[in-house]
Design a protein around this motif. Structure first.
Motif, PDB file in Angstrom:
ATOM      1  N   SER A  68      -6.793  -1.523   1.973  1.00 38.25           N
ATOM      2  CA  SER A  68      -7.380  -1.711   3.299  1.00 38.25           C
ATOM      3  C   SER A  68      -6.765  -0.818   4.369  1.00 38.25           C
ATOM      4  CB  SER A  68      -7.270  -3.170   3.716  1.00 38.25           C
ATOM      5  OG  SER A  68      -5.904  -3.561   3.739  1.00 38.25           O
ATOM      6  N   SER A  69      -5.522  -0.379   4.162  1.00 37.09           N
ATOM      7  CA  SER A  69      -4.883   0.470   5.174  1.00 37.09           C
ATOM      8  C   SER A  69      -3.733   1.251   4.548  1.00 37.09           C
ATOM      9  CB  SER A  69      -4.358  -0.370   6.331  1.00 37.09           C
ATOM     10  OG  SER A  69      -3.263  -1.157   5.914  1.00 37.09           O
ATOM     11  N   LEU A  70      -3.364   2.315   5.212  1.00 39.96           N
ATOM     12  CA  LEU A  70      -2.249   3.124   4.748  1.00 39.96           C
ATOM     13  C   LEU A  70      -0.943   2.337   4.801  1.00 39.96           C
ATOM     14  CD1 LEU A  70      -1.542   5.932   3.693  1.00 39.96           C
ATOM     15  CD2 LEU A  70      -1.198   6.657   6.056  1.00 39.96           C
ATOM     16  N   SER A  71      -0.798   1.478   5.776  1.00 40.60           N
ATOM     17  CA  SER A  71       0.426   0.671   5.874  1.00 40.60           C
ATOM     18  C   SER A  71       0.561  -0.266   4.668  1.00 40.60           C
ATOM     19  CB  SER A  71       0.472  -0.113   7.179  1.00 40.60           C
ATOM     20  OG  SER A  71      -0.584  -1.032   7.256  1.00 40.60           O
ATOM     21  N   LYS A  72      -0.558  -0.805   4.182  1.00 43.56           N
ATOM     22  CA  LYS A  72      -0.521  -1.650   2.978  1.00 43.56           C
ATOM     23  C   LYS A  72      -0.077  -0.852   1.765  1.00 43.56           C
ATOM     24  CE  LYS A  72      -2.148  -5.558   4.555  1.00 43.56           C
ATOM     25  NZ  LYS A  72      -1.385  -6.773   4.574  1.00 43.56           N
ATOM     26  N   LEU A  73      -0.545   0.391   1.674  1.00 46.64           N
ATOM     27  CA  LEU A  73      -0.121   1.263   0.579  1.00 46.64           C
ATOM     28  C   LEU A  73       1.387   1.500   0.631  1.00 46.64           C
ATOM     29  CD1 LEU A  73      -0.803   3.348  -1.754  1.00 46.64           C
ATOM     30  CD2 LEU A  73      -0.769   5.030   0.084  1.00 46.64           C
ATOM     31  N   PHE A  74       1.911   1.816   1.810  1.00 49.74           N
ATOM     32  CA  PHE A  74       3.338   2.099   1.941  1.00 49.74           C
ATOM     33  C   PHE A  74       4.207   0.870   1.667  1.00 49.74           C
ATOM     34  CE2 PHE A  74       2.054   5.889   4.576  1.00 49.74           C
ATOM     35  CZ  PHE A  74       2.420   6.801   3.605  1.00 49.74           C
ATOM     36  N   GLU A  75       3.665  -0.330   1.898  1.00 52.71           N
ATOM     37  CA  GLU A  75       4.401  -1.553   1.576  1.00 52.71           C
ATOM     38  C   GLU A  75       4.643  -1.666   0.070  1.00 52.71           C
ATOM     39  OE1 GLU A  75       2.289  -4.907   3.122  1.00 52.71           O
ATOM     40  OE2 GLU A  75       2.493  -4.233   5.203  1.00 52.71           O
ATOM     41  N   GLN A  76       3.731  -1.137  -0.734  1.00 52.29           N
ATOM     42  CA  GLN A  76       3.815  -1.220  -2.195  1.00 52.29           C
ATOM     43  C   GLN A  76       3.948   0.154  -2.848  1.00 52.29           C
ATOM     44  OE1 GLN A  76       4.015  -4.180  -3.708  1.00 52.29           O
ATOM     45  NE2 GLN A  76       3.922  -5.084  -1.675  1.00 52.29           N
ATOM     46  N   LEU A  77       4.420   1.139  -2.112  1.00 49.31           N
ATOM     47  CA  LEU A  77       4.437   2.522  -2.594  1.00 49.31           C
ATOM     48  C   LEU A  77       5.210   2.691  -3.895  1.00 49.31           C
ATOM     49  CD1 LEU A  77       3.443   5.342  -2.046  1.00 49.31           C
ATOM     50  CD2 LEU A  77       5.515   5.757  -0.717  1.00 49.31           C
ATOM     51  N   GLU A  78       6.327   2.035  -4.038  1.00 48.70           N
ATOM     52  CA  GLU A  78       7.112   2.158  -5.270  1.00 48.70           C
ATOM     53  C   GLU A  78       6.295   1.690  -6.481  1.00 48.70           C
ATOM     54  OE1 GLU A  78      11.195   0.376  -7.153  1.00 48.70           O
ATOM     55  OE2 GLU A  78      11.174   0.825  -5.010  1.00 48.70           O
ATOM     56  N   ASP A  79       5.587   0.588  -6.321  1.00 48.02           N
ATOM     57  CA  ASP A  79       4.749   0.084  -7.414  1.00 48.02           C
ATOM     58  C   ASP A  79       3.599   1.041  -7.727  1.00 48.02           C
ATOM     59  OD1 ASP A  79       6.280  -2.221  -7.669  1.00 48.02           O
ATOM     60  OD2 ASP A  79       5.092  -3.286  -6.174  1.00 48.02           O
ATOM     61  N   VAL A  80       3.063   1.679  -6.720  1.00 49.54           N
ATOM     62  CA  VAL A  80       1.970   2.639  -6.913  1.00 49.54           C
ATOM     63  C   VAL A  80       2.471   3.887  -7.626  1.00 49.54           C
ATOM     64  CG1 VAL A  80       0.328   4.139  -5.706  1.00 49.54           C
ATOM     65  CG2 VAL A  80       0.668   1.789  -4.924  1.00 49.54           C
ATOM     66  N   LEU A  81       3.600   4.412  -7.192  1.00 51.97           N
ATOM     67  CA  LEU A  81       4.119   5.653  -7.758  1.00 51.97           C
ATOM     68  C   LEU A  81       4.620   5.499  -9.188  1.00 51.97           C
ATOM     69  CD1 LEU A  81       6.002   7.108  -4.659  1.00 51.97           C
ATOM     70  CD2 LEU A  81       3.792   7.813  -5.580  1.00 51.97           C
ATOM     71  N   ILE A  82       4.950   4.294  -9.609  1.00 53.66           N
ATOM     72  CA  ILE A  82       5.452   4.095 -10.963  1.00 53.66           C
ATOM     73  C   ILE A  82       4.331   4.165 -12.012  1.00 53.66           C
ATOM     74  CG2 ILE A  82       5.304   1.591 -11.187  1.00 53.66           C
ATOM     75  CD1 ILE A  82       8.267   1.776 -12.196  1.00 53.66           C
ATOM     76  N   VAL A  83       3.083   4.017 -11.576  1.00 55.69           N
ATOM     77  CA  VAL A  83       1.949   4.025 -12.502  1.00 55.69           C
ATOM     78  C   VAL A  83       1.713   5.399 -13.091  1.00 55.69           C
ATOM     79  CG1 VAL A  83      -0.553   3.669 -12.679  1.00 55.69           C
ATOM     80  CG2 VAL A  83       0.853   2.078 -11.371  1.00 55.69           C
ATOM     81  N   SER A  84       1.854   6.441 -12.275  1.00 59.26           N
ATOM     82  CA  SER A  84       1.507   7.779 -12.715  1.00 59.26           C
ATOM     83  C   SER A  84       2.400   8.812 -12.028  1.00 59.26           C
ATOM     84  CB  SER A  84       0.040   8.053 -12.395  1.00 59.26           C
ATOM     85  OG  SER A  84      -0.385   9.251 -12.954  1.00 59.26           O
ATOM     86  N   PHE A  85       2.520   9.984 -12.634  1.00 62.28           N
ATOM     87  CA  PHE A  85       3.389  11.029 -12.091  1.00 62.28           C
ATOM     88  C   PHE A  85       2.865  11.620 -10.794  1.00 62.28           C
ATOM     89  CE2 PHE A  85       4.541  11.296 -16.659  1.00 62.28           C
ATOM     90  CZ  PHE A  85       5.875  10.977 -16.527  1.00 62.28           C
ATOM     91  N   ASP A  86       1.579  11.879 -10.715  1.00 60.72           N
ATOM     92  CA  ASP A  86       0.974  12.471  -9.525  1.00 60.72           C
ATOM     93  C   ASP A  86      -0.131  11.547  -9.036  1.00 60.72           C
ATOM     94  OD1 ASP A  86       2.491  14.881  -9.776  1.00 60.72           O
ATOM     95  OD2 ASP A  86       1.066  15.597 -11.273  1.00 60.72           O
ATOM     96  N   ILE A  87      -0.161  11.314  -7.714  1.00 63.43           N
ATOM     97  CA  ILE A  87      -1.254  10.519  -7.150  1.00 63.43           C
ATOM     98  C   ILE A  87      -1.760  11.184  -5.879  1.00 63.43           C
ATOM     99  CG2 ILE A  87      -0.325   8.369  -8.080  1.00 63.43           C
ATOM    100  CD1 ILE A  87       0.221   7.558  -5.134  1.00 63.43           C
ATOM    101  N   TRP A  88      -3.002  10.855  -5.544  1.00 62.93           N
ATOM    102  CA  TRP A  88      -3.630  11.336  -4.324  1.00 62.93           C
ATOM    103  C   TRP A  88      -4.187  10.150  -3.566  1.00 62.93           C
ATOM    104  CZ3 TRP A  88      -3.830  13.500  -9.058  1.00 62.93           C
ATOM    105  CH2 TRP A  88      -3.373  14.812  -9.168  1.00 62.93           C
ATOM    106  N   VAL A  89      -3.985  10.161  -2.260  1.00 69.08           N
ATOM    107  CA  VAL A  89      -4.493   9.118  -1.376  1.00 69.08           C
ATOM    108  C   VAL A  89      -5.491   9.792  -0.434  1.00 69.08           C
ATOM    109  CG1 VAL A  89      -3.887   7.461   0.426  1.00 69.08           C
ATOM    110  CG2 VAL A  89      -2.313   7.864  -1.484  1.00 69.08           C
ATOM    111  N   PHE A  90      -6.724   9.292  -0.442  1.00 69.03           N
ATOM    112  CA  PHE A  90      -7.774   9.854   0.397  1.00 69.03           C
ATOM    113  C   PHE A  90      -8.188   8.843   1.451  1.00 69.03           C
ATOM    114  CE2 PHE A  90      -8.281  11.922  -3.691  1.00 69.03           C
ATOM    115  CZ  PHE A  90      -8.501  13.248  -3.348  1.00 69.03           C
TER     116      PHE A  90
END
Length: 58
Positions: free
Chosen positions: A13-35
């Motif tokens: 829903s928001s970039l701030s929500k992504l940053f709250e869980q960023l570690e969990d997001v980055l552990i899934v894959s080596f490279d990610i893109w946020v649009f």
């Protein structure tokens, strides 16, 4: 969006929500893109630690 095409694209829903869980997001894959087409940016998290931010120009 992940670098592995078999993984589903995740929406938040928001970039701030992504940053709250960023570690969990980055552990899934080596490279990610946020649009955000609404706010016209893209952020790339590269596996070597680089972060690139771009502006979408229509």
């Amino acid at each position: 969006m992940w670098d592995e095409f078999t993984l589903p694209i995740v929406q938040c829903s928001s970039l701030s929500k992504l940053f709250e869980q960023l570690e969990d997001v980055l552990i899934v894959s080596f490279d990610i893109w946020v649009f955000s087409f609404a706010e016209k940016y893209v952020i790339e998290f590269y596996h070597e630690g680089d972060i690139t931010i771009g502006i979408i120009d229509e």
